[in-house]
Motif scaffolding. Structure first.
Motif, PDB file in Angstrom:
ATOM      1  N   LYS A 172      -5.481   2.625   2.290  1.00  0.00           N
ATOM      2  CA  LYS A 172      -5.399   1.978   3.606  1.00  0.00           C
ATOM      3  C   LYS A 172      -6.672   1.194   3.915  1.00  0.00           C
ATOM      4  CE  LYS A 172      -4.250   2.794   8.444  1.00  0.00           C
ATOM      5  NZ  LYS A 172      -5.242   1.802   8.891  1.00  0.00           N
ATOM      6  N   GLN A 173      -7.823   1.729   3.517  1.00  0.00           N
ATOM      7  CA  GLN A 173      -9.082   1.013   3.725  1.00  0.00           C
ATOM      8  C   GLN A 173      -9.079  -0.326   2.981  1.00  0.00           C
ATOM      9  OE1 GLN A 173     -12.355   3.578   2.657  1.00  0.00           O
ATOM     10  NE2 GLN A 173     -11.568   5.291   3.888  1.00  0.00           N
TER      11      GLN A 173
ATOM     12  N   ASP B 263       0.858  -1.186   0.000  1.00  0.00           N
ATOM     13  CA  ASP B 263       0.000   0.000   0.000  1.00  0.00           C
ATOM     14  C   ASP B 263       0.893   1.235   0.000  1.00  0.00           C
ATOM     15  OD1 ASP B 263      -1.926   1.933   0.277  1.00  0.00           O
ATOM     16  OD2 ASP B 263      -2.232   1.574   2.428  1.00  0.00           O
TER      17      ASP B 263
ATOM     18  N   ASN C  93      -6.386  -1.957   1.969  1.00  0.00           N
ATOM     19  CA  ASN C  93      -5.363  -2.778   2.599  1.00  0.00           C
ATOM     20  C   ASN C  93      -5.930  -3.509   3.820  1.00  0.00           C
ATOM     21  OD1 ASN C  93      -2.127  -3.101   3.007  1.00  0.00           O
ATOM     22  ND2 ASN C  93      -3.118  -2.811   4.976  1.00  0.00           N
ATOM     23  N   ASP C  94      -6.613  -2.760   4.708  1.00  0.00           N
ATOM     24  CA  ASP C  94      -7.181  -3.363   5.916  1.00  0.00           C
ATOM     25  C   ASP C  94      -8.270  -4.375   5.566  1.00  0.00           C
ATOM     26  OD1 ASP C  94      -5.487  -1.734   7.314  1.00  0.00           O
ATOM     27  OD2 ASP C  94      -7.021  -0.232   7.810  1.00  0.00           O
ATOM     28  N   ALA C  95      -9.072  -4.049   4.554  1.00  0.00           N
ATOM     29  CA  ALA C  95     -10.155  -4.964   4.165  1.00  0.00           C
ATOM     30  C   ALA C  95      -9.595  -6.273   3.614  1.00  0.00           C
ATOM     31  CB  ALA C  95     -11.057  -4.301   3.136  1.00  0.00           C
TER      32      ALA C  95
ATOM     33  N   VAL D 284       2.268  -7.843   4.352  1.00  0.00           N
ATOM     34  CA  VAL D 284       2.188  -6.401   4.111  1.00  0.00           C
ATOM     35  C   VAL D 284       3.624  -5.865   4.070  1.00  0.00           C
ATOM     36  CG1 VAL D 284       1.286  -4.210   4.931  1.00  0.00           C
ATOM     37  CG2 VAL D 284      -0.035  -6.308   5.280  1.00  0.00           C
TER      38      VAL D 284
ATOM     39  N   VAL E 123      -6.702  -7.630   4.336  1.00  0.00           N
ATOM     40  CA  VAL E 123      -6.123  -8.389   5.452  1.00  0.00           C
ATOM     41  C   VAL E 123      -7.214  -9.163   6.185  1.00  0.00           C
ATOM     42  CG1 VAL E 123      -4.966  -8.183   7.677  1.00  0.00           C
ATOM     43  CG2 VAL E 123      -4.141  -6.871   5.728  1.00  0.00           C
ATOM     44  N   GLN E 124      -8.390  -8.561   6.312  1.00  0.00           N
ATOM     45  CA  GLN E 124      -9.487  -9.218   7.016  1.00  0.00           C
ATOM     46  C   GLN E 124     -10.207 -10.250   6.150  1.00  0.00           C
ATOM     47  OE1 GLN E 124     -12.054  -6.098   8.417  1.00  0.00           O
ATOM     48  NE2 GLN E 124     -10.609  -5.383   9.985  1.00  0.00           N
TER      49      GLN E 124
END
Length: 433
Positions: free
Chosen positions: A74-75, A58, A77-79, A93, A81-82
């Motif tokens: 970032k949103q 990212d 990226n976090d999504a 990452v 990962v989940q």
């Protein structure tokens, strides 16, 4: 004293189950093992995915959208990962430099890269839905790593088609809501042109592209695997041929040419010296075979950028496999042929990682790769052919494991044949009847 057990002809009648039952059972069990190993790893690789390494980069620096500081990268990226199952994927990452390093050494099968201006382009794209002007869709790039095999590229394409599609839908709803708020501050719903609605529904362009594509003449990344199979067969099959021909020349086994049967008088030589002779023949044959393999490969147009390194490692690996195979036969006799077949071929092919990655085969087969010779040789050959002989791409690991296998083969041969000689368990043909 000779360890020879003679059996009277009348005690072994033709119809005795001992004649046909034992071979039938051995062959049936061997084929059952072969079918289980080969079909289990190829029937449904996606079902067995585990710890499949993928890089996530990212670089998005964010921007202001609708008057609010926003970082959509970032949103996403976090999504990711989940959403991406942790039991199937090893999502790493990383920064862009580290991701490229791991792609260049085969440590990951692909990378998802979000560019630095991703949020800024999204804002421009959303604004262009309501005002005139030239615009391009913001882009996320999914890099495949064809040098690690074709199956890994397929998995990366599946990630682009599933996980990133969800991210695309989510971002599309957010942009549509932001634009509605901007056009209708009172809380109403803005009427957007149909084409704008369509474009905002999927604002991200996902591009799948190979990282450092393979040149022509590599069989789509399969030449490393088949070159490995050639090396293993040269060591294993070569050892069996050398074992039979040397034994025949020394009078320990008969030689048959069609209807002609020849059994030379046995030579008074110890088991250990016989094994030394076979090892010497194997070591002398290995560089010749390695040179033939390279010559045929270049004649067929296979790119070999590090010819000396490939020749040296091929010679080393053929010798290691051949020496170990000869030691096993010297220790176990005829049963050693079966043990070699299982060790080097039956268990080796499914756990090599050459066609289906280890992260996509059943875990018991993945465990086999820790010591199976074919996997170690494959890592070395792949590093030489596809990763410029980089030690961190698997060549260093392959050299140490090959050396370890050679030392085991030497020790087994020396200890077992030396023990047989000390116990005077000499080889001698059965008395003529």
């Amino acid at each position: 004293m000779a360890n020879v057990e003679e059996t009277a002809p009348e005690s072994l009648p033709r119809k005795s189950p001992r004649v046909w039952l034992a071979p039938a059972v051995v062959v049936s069990l061997l084929m059952a093992l072969l079918a289980t190993m080969y079909l289990a790893y190829v029937v449904d690789p996606s079902k067995h995915l585990h710890d499949f390494p993928v890089a996530l980069v990212d670089q998005d620096s964010g921007d202001v959208i609708g008057g609010q500081p926003t970082n959509v990268g970032k949103q996403i990226n976090d999504a990711l990962v989940q959403q991406i199952p942790a039991d199937k994927f090893d999502l790493r990452v990383l920064g862009i430099n580290e991701a490229q390093q791991q792609l260049n050494t085969g440590k990951v099968y692909g990378a998802i890269v979000i560019p630095s201006d991703f949020t800024k382009r999204l804002g421009i794209f959303a604004a262009a839905s309501a005002v005139p002007g030239d615009v391009t869709r913001p882009q996320i790039t999914v890099f495949t790593n064809p040098r690690t095999g074709t199956f890994g590229s397929q998995v990366m394409q599946n990630i682009a088609a599933t996980a990133l599609k969800q991210a695309n839908d989510t971002v599309g709803r957010q942009l549509t809501g932001t634009l509605n708020t901007r056009l209708q501050p009172s809380g109403g719903v803005a009427t957007l042109p149909g084409l704008s609605k369509l474009m905002l529904a999927a604002p991200i362009e996902v591009t799948v592209t190979p990282f450092h594509p393979l040149p022509g003449g590599t069989g789509g990344g399969l030449t490393a695997f088949f070159y490995t199979v050639m090396i293993l067969l040269a060591g294993f099959t070569g050892a069996m041929v050398i074992n039979g021909m040397v034994d025949a020349a020394l009078g320990f086994a008969p030689t048959e040419f069609g209807p002609w049967y020849v059994h030379n008088p046995s030579v008074p030589i110890s088991r250990l010296r016989t094994l030394f002779l076979k090892w010497a023949v194997m070591a002398g044959t290995a560089p010749v075979v390695a040179g033939i393999f390279m010559g045929v490969g270049q004649w067929l147009g296979m790119p070999i950028d590090r010819p000396l390194l490939l020749f040296l490692y091929s010679t080393f690996a053929i010798t290691a496999v051949g020496v170990t195979a000869l030691s096993i036969v010297s220790a176990l006799g005829t049963m050693g042929l079966l043990v070699n077949l299982v060790l080097f071929i039956v268990l080796g092919l499914p756990s090599s990682g050459g066609t289906v990655p280890l992260e996509a085969i059943p875990r018991p087969m993945d465990w086999l790769a820790a010591f199976e010779p074919m996997h170690q040789v494959y890592l070395g050959v792949r590093a030489i052919l596809y990763f410029n002989g980089d030690g961190s791409a698997g060549l260093s690991h392959a050299c140490w494991k090959t050396l370890f296998g050679l030392l085991i083969g030497l020790l087994v041969g020396l200890i077992v044949t030396g023990y047989y000689d000390r116990k005077q368990l000499h080889r001698a043909p059965a008395a003529a009847r």
